[in-house]
Design a protein around this motif. Structure first.
Motif, short mmCIF file in Angstrom:
data_model
loop_
_atom_site.label_atom_id
_atom_site.label_comp_id
_atom_site.label_asym_id
_atom_site.label_seq_id
_atom_site.Cartn_x
_atom_site.Cartn_y
_atom_site.Cartn_z
N LYS A 103 0.83 -1.21 0.00
CA LYS A 103 0.00 0.00 0.00
C LYS A 103 0.86 1.26 0.00
O LYS A 103 0.65 2.18 -0.80
N CYS A 155 0.31 2.45 -3.90
CA CYS A 155 -1.00 3.08 -3.98
C CYS A 155 -0.87 4.59 -4.20
O CYS A 155 0.09 5.21 -3.76
N ARG A 208 -4.56 0.02 -7.07
CA ARG A 208 -3.64 1.06 -6.61
C ARG A 208 -4.38 2.33 -6.21
O ARG A 208 -3.99 2.99 -5.23
N TYR A 250 0.09 9.30 0.37
CA TYR A 250 -0.22 8.84 -0.98
C TYR A 250 0.04 9.94 -1.99
O TYR A 250 -0.34 11.10 -1.78
#
Length: 720
Positions: free
Chosen positions: A234, A238, A592, A647
């Protein structure tokens, strides 16, 4: 723990005086502890506790944090999973919290019975008084700390970044954490608690959603998707899509851009070993073993052959002696003489003698004489067949019937053998003609053979459908929708008609069936042996098999059409292919950006909450102010902090979402903290090292005198 590391931590602990505070960032994901005034915490570990059993001793141990997986192989963790002291970012399991504090203080070097340093510990915004009082009780009564101070982690991070010029005094602090997301407005550098808002979505839900998607996509590799590995995937792959719908359509169409955004995780895979050709020594060794086995089998066969020869020779001597004795017996006494021998007549004994002689020749490997072959093909082998019945006795009549049956069976086998020979010759002749055509024009011949194979396949399938439907079609060439009478062929329908006619005549009371000779012809007509369906494959099926075999010889790309139905052999069934490198690849495509999208749309995972952008709008509306200038100052300095704001694309997406709920032309600026993970501890470290910090704490004496009511109104002042 190595002894040298223990000495070093103890020495570092003794270097600080009793007035140096200990700073603890008690996050739901990670626990960070260190000394005030330092830039980084001394100890960081996951805020979890496990209590597995040792596989050998059965002793239950307490494991805090994330240890090396090689150590956990000695423990049985199936009955005790990781446990956290938090519930929605609030500490409620203080037994687990005590294990974590013990581990943190021990790693810091505090091995004594009491902790004689002030403690600054972080908590979530608007932490319940019960949770705060239980934490104070644990620190004062269990660890004996002199004083304690509580502060909000997001506020420390905002003030730390404000000092570095990242954000202004007026602004919003958006902190997407492990299980919750908080929005805190700041006015003149102080948090306004009445404008705070929270949504129960965070990094835990993103990781869990990604784990579920990968488990559904690759169920055979489910054991590979551990929590730690999915967390790493992650954080590494991502991202947040600027426009979720357009990004999803991009992957749905399978464009080149979508392929470039797809990431591949290669699982450990060992290619199957390549079989090397055997060496000369190995070939010689196997040949020697095979020769020994063959020699042993030849010896066994020779011993069995010798035994068989002895048995046949003894049988021949016995039969010859029996014939010699039979010559001395009168004709009328022959049945009484043969009563105990197992034979009925002289002919049967002679037949047995001839068979034994022939078997002996066969076992010895002697060629058949011409006379013997002639005898087998003449009626002398069955001497009673051509003799009239009135000239035979009852025993001879029974022998005659047996010889007639044997002769009929033998003749049938000879006819079938001759038919097979003729079919083989005809097939060979056709193959020779086909070979000549192929040599003249290979391409034209191959095309004709393919066309012929296709036509024959259609004819055979059509015949099978008609046979299933009883020579009737239901309009679409498929079986079904017919009665039992329509499923019967012509011979079966005629048989049913005859049976019905006989039953009808009997029903009239005329019980005279069999009085006439033609009545017995019904048995022949009703016999199932007259059905044409049991004669075997027809000419089309035979020709189809020949053409298919021919195509397999001359066309390497030809694949025969498999037969449908239960008659298909197990060898024709598809077999599982060997596993390749691609079977151990985990592709991360739409996952993603689909997983972090729940930060803006929690309803994707069934959580009825608002997203980050809507939560920020709710927080601004809670200030109950119509001052547009204040709202513009708040949106002009939006700070993102916390581990779930790492992110890529999150800042742009949050800015676009807030712009949708703000008037056109409003200034909006979204920035990310210098270090979203450690800025909360660093800000708390600076405040704990300040001169005014002792005034922000309450001592153990105050706790025992004032109790829980004093904690209810306690607030940390961030403008020191």
């Amino acid at each position: 723990m190595p002894f040298v590391s223990q000495i070093k931590r103890q020495t570092d602990y003794n270097l600080y005086s009793s007035t140096t505070p200990i700073v603890i960032d008690n996050g739901a994901s990670n626990f960070r502890i260190g000394w005030a005034g330092e830039n980084d915490p001394r100890v960081i570990f996951r805020n979890i506790v496990q209590r597995p059993r040792h596989k050998t001793t059965g002793e239950t141990v307490s494991i805090v944090g994330d240890h090396d997986t090689t150590l956990l192989k000695y423990f049985d963790c199936s009955r005790s999973g990781p446990r956290s002291a938090f519930d929605s970012n609030v500490v409620y399991q203080f037994e687990i919290m005590e294990y974590i504090l013990d581990f943190g203080f021990d790693r810091l070097g505090a091995n004594g019975s009491e902790i004689d340093h002030p403690v600054l510990i972080t908590e979530c915004i608007l932490n319940p008084v019960q949770s705060r009082s239980k934490m104070a009780e644990l620190l004062f009564e269990t660890y004996g700390v002199p004083s304690v101070a509580f502060g909000v982690d997001a506020a420390f991070s905002y003030k730390y970044n404000q000092q570095h010029g990242i954000c202004d005094k007026d602004g919003l602090a958006i902190c997407p954490g492990f299980t919750t997301t908080h929005v805190i407005p700041f006015i003149d550098g102080e948090p306004v608690y009445k404008g705070c808002s929270r949504t129960n979505i965070g990094g835990y839900h993103v990781t869990d959603y990604l784990k579920q998607l990968l488990s559904l996509k690759y169920p055979h590799h489910m054991a590979r998707f551990t929590w730690e590995k999915v967390e790493d995937l992650k954080m590494e792959h991502c991202y947040v899509a600027t426009d979720y719908a357009s990004e999803a359509r991009l992957f749905q169409k399978g464009t080149k851009e979508a392929e470039e955004k797809t990431r591949c995780w290669q699982l450990p895979w060992v290619p199957p070993p390549v079989e090397e050709p055997p060496s000369e020594e190995e070939i010689a060794r196997k040949a020697a073993i095979k020769e020994r086995q063959g020699q042993r089998l030849r010896e066994m066969a020779e011993a069995k052959r010798s035994t068989r020869i002895n048995e046949l020779e003894n049988q021949l001597r016995g039969l010859e002696f029996l014939l010699q004795q039979l010559e001395q017996v009168e004709e009328s006494e022959i049945p009484y003489f043969l009563k105990d021998t197992g034979y009925v007549s002289r002919q049967e004994i002679e037949t047995a003698l001839a068979k034994a002689t022939q078997s002996l020749r066969k076992v010895k490997g002697e060629p058949k004489g011409e006379q013997a072959e002639v005898e087998e093909k003449t009626d002398e082998k069955y001497p009673l067949v051509n003799i009239p019945d009135n000239m035979l006795t009852q025993d001879q009549l029974r022998e005659k019937r047996r010889q007639m049956f044997l002769k009929t069976t033998s003749d049938g086998r000879q006819r079938a053998k001759q038919k097979r020979v003729e079919e083989d010759l005809e097939r060979e002749r056709k193959n020779q003609l086909d070979e000549q055509k192929r040599l003249e024009n290979p391409e034209l011949y191959l095309g004709e053979m393919r066309t012929k194979y296709k036509e024959l396949c259609e004819k055979v399938e059509q015949r099978k459908r008609l046979k299933t439907n009883g020579n009737h079609s239901n309009g679409n060439g498929m079986s079904g929708g017919v009665g039992r009478g329509e499923r019967l062929n012509a011979a079966q329908r005629e048989r049913m008609r005859l049976l019905t006619t006989a039953a009808f005549d009997r029903g009239k009371g005329e019980d005279n069936f069999g009085a006439k000779d033609e009545d017995w012809q019904l048995y022949k007509l009703m016999s199932k042996d007259n059905d044409d369906d049991d004669e075997g494959p027809d000419e089309d099926e035979t020709e189809l098999a020949r053409v298919s075999s021919r195509l397999q010889e001359i066309d390497p790309t030809f694949v025969p059409k498999p037969e449908s139905g239960p008659s298909q052999s197990a060898a024709d069934m598809p077999r599982s292919r060997p596993l390749t490198k691609e079977d151990f690849q985990i592709l991360l495509g739409v996952e993603r950006f689909r997983c972090p999208e729940i930060l803006f749309h929690p309803n994707l995972v069934g959580i009825d909450q608002t997203g980050l952008d809507e939560t920020a709008g709710v927080s601004m509306r809670r200030l109950s102010s119509k001052d547009q200038v204040l709202e513009e100052r708040l949106t002009n300095s939006i700070l993102m902090t916390g581990g779930s704001c790492l992110y890529p694309g999150l800042s742009e997406r949050l800015e676009a979402g807030i712009r949708m709920i703000r008037p056109c032309g409003s200034p909006i600026k979204v920035v990310r903290a210098l270090d979203p993970v450690l800025d909360a501890w660093r800000g708390a470290s600076l405040y704990a090292a300040a001169v005014q910090f002792p005034q922000q704490t309450f001592s153990r004496m105050d706790y025992f005198e004032k109790g829980e009511d004093w904690l209810r109104g306690y607030q940390f002042q961030y403008n020191l």
